[in-house]
Design an enzyme around this catalytic site. Structure first.
Site, short mmCIF file in Angstrom:
data_model
loop_
_atom_site.label_atom_id
_atom_site.label_comp_id
_atom_site.label_asym_id
_atom_site.label_seq_id
_atom_site.Cartn_x
_atom_site.Cartn_y
_atom_site.Cartn_z
N CYS A 76 -32.10 -20.18 16.24
CA CYS A 76 -32.97 -19.53 17.24
C CYS A 76 -34.45 -19.54 16.85
O CYS A 76 -35.30 -19.12 17.64
CB CYS A 76 -32.51 -18.08 17.46
N CYS A 100 -30.03 -14.44 9.69
CA CYS A 100 -31.12 -14.43 10.67
C CYS A 100 -31.34 -12.98 11.14
O CYS A 100 -30.40 -12.23 11.35
CB CYS A 100 -30.77 -15.31 11.87
N ASP A 106 -47.89 -42.50 1.52
CA ASP A 106 -48.65 -41.25 1.56
C ASP A 106 -48.16 -40.33 0.44
O ASP A 106 -46.97 -40.01 0.37
CB ASP A 106 -48.38 -40.62 2.94
N CYS A 110 -34.60 -19.63 11.12
CA CYS A 110 -33.23 -19.83 11.58
C CYS A 110 -33.15 -21.12 12.39
O CYS A 110 -33.88 -21.27 13.36
CB CYS A 110 -32.82 -18.64 12.43
N CYS A 151 -30.57 -13.34 15.37
CA CYS A 151 -29.30 -13.73 16.00
C CYS A 151 -28.17 -13.56 14.98
O CYS A 151 -28.39 -13.00 13.91
CB CYS A 151 -29.37 -15.17 16.55
ZN LIG Z 1 -31.28 -16.92 14.53
#
Ligand SMILES: [Zn+2]
Length: 409
Positions: free
Chosen positions: A200, A213, A333, A197, A216
């Site tokens: 959070c 999520c 790279d 998420c 949250c």
């Molecule tokens: Zn979250």
């Protein structure tokens, strides 16, 4: 449109002269040098050129150039459109595009992800189209999270209407501070950069296209536009068969984004869609070049998500040539090769070339994909039987093939 102030007029004219000079001396299309000259003489030139026009900014990791082209094609129905068709997607390129088409009441600008906040502040664009965010070459997820955070800050408190892909959690987070958002279920093939998420850091749970999520309230918004295989579903639930010439799911997604942007400009689907169907290739992408009966279709892939999109378009019944370089624009790279799952190529004849063909060869060997190593693209093409072959190349490898065939468009 109001007249530009004298200094801006002069800067714009000198920029155009520099661009012409650059083209005449064979140094590319001149859009970057022209814009730079203009900005040097009038640092506020972009703001002045953007004034009094209705602009759309288009940003994403993949599909910016194609979507910019699709939107432009649609908006030409309304009037003249200024656009940076050559992919010069930083402010100098924007100055050049707007300067070249001074009288155009509309503008569609492809914008590098990092420059989006600055270009939005400067131009005050009324529409912003955001499609996807994923690691680009060696950029890692933390960097694209920072990018999304900058988008949030830039959009916050502005009247901008954002058209955003709600299937990409990071794009959703980046867009969700905007005053007005139209959500498009544009799909997301590459999910490796969005397991967490962005709000959070908690885990994202996914069920089909939906995501939320676990820790949250951040979740996938309800989309107004969606794709159902070959069909675009508009906010009224009306279904439109896309029938575009550009191949693959990623382009159907780009097309639905373009329809949503067109509608934000007041252009209904029935007037926009026929113009999306007119686009057959974009700066050489998806075009087919021919030599001695071999028809090679050119696909560009610049990063892991781009490779997945190219695999989706490549036809399993034809041989495939892969070309990987590692010059400046590609990134030196090539460890990103290890992010791509090449096993999908098993069972078809695979030919490997480009400066980093040995890196790619090792990667394919580990994935147990048989291949033939070739010294050059010309050699790889000559090894094909007459008929179709797909070519996937990264940036400079793609441009090299394009110029070998006379800047295939
Ligand atoms: Zn979250």
């Amino acid at each position: 449109m109001t007249q530009l102030p004298l200094r801006a007029q002069l800067a714009s004219a000198l920029g155009r002269s520099a661009a012409t000079l650059s083209r005449m001396t064979g140094r590319g299309d001149g859009s970057v040098i022209g814009g730079r000259v203009g900005l040097l003489l009038e640092p506020d030139l972009l703001r002045k050129l953007a004034r009094d026009r209705k602009l759309a900014l288009v940003s994403a990791t993949n599909g910016k150039t194609t979507t910019t082209r699709l939107i432009t094609s649609a908006l030409l129905e309304l009037g003249e459109v200024a656009t940076n068709a050559f992919g010069a997607n930083m402010p100098a390129g924007h100055v050049s595009a707007l300067s070249e088409q001074k009288g155009a009441p509309y503008g569609v600008l492809e914008v590098d992800e990092k420059y989006l906040p600055e270009v939005l502040d400067t131009t005050g664009a009324s529409v912003v189209c955001l499609m996807n965010l994923s690691r680009d070459q060696m950029d890692r997820a933390a960097e694209i999270w920072l990018l999304a955070q900058k988008w949030r800050r830039a959009l916050s408190g502005k009247p901008t209407h954002v058209i955003a892909n709600c299937d990409d959690p990071l794009v959703t987070w980046g867009a969700s501070t905007a005053a007005k958002v139209t959500w498009v279920a544009g799909g997301q093939r590459w999910k490796e950069d969005s397991w967490c998420c962005p709000e959070c850091g908690g885990p994202l749970d996914r069920k089909d296209a939906d995501w939320a999520c676990r820790e949250c309230t951040f979740h996938r918004p309800e989309p107004q536009w969606a794709i159902d295989d070959e069909v675009a579903v508009d906010p009224r639930g009306q279904r439109w068969h896309l029938d575009i010439q550009l191949p693959g799911l990623a382009n159907r997604s780009n097309a639905v984004m373009a329809l949503a942007v067109a509608e934000a400009f007041g252009l209904p689907v029935e007037r926009a869609l026929p113009h999306l169907r007119e686009v057959t290739s974009v700066a050489g992408r998806y075009t087919t070049v021919e030599r001695d009966g071999r028809h090679a279709r050119l696909l560009l892939a610049k990063n892991p998500a781009g490779w997945l999109e190219a695999f989706d378009v490549a036809d399993p019944q034809f041989p495939i040539i892969l070309s990987v370089n590692a010059q400046g624009p590609d990134g030196r790279d090539t460890s990103w090769l290890w992010d791509v799952d090449y096993r999908i190529l098993r069972g078809r004849p695979v030919f490997v070339t480009g400066q980093r063909r040995l890196d790619l060869a090792l990667r394919l060997d580990v994935a147990e994909v048989p291949f033939t190593l070739c010294d050059s693209f010309t050699e790889a093409l000559a090894m094909q039987p007459p008929g179709r072959v797909d070519v996937i190349a990264n940036y400079t490898a793609f441009q090299a093939i394009r110029s070998e065939f006379g800047r295939a468009v």
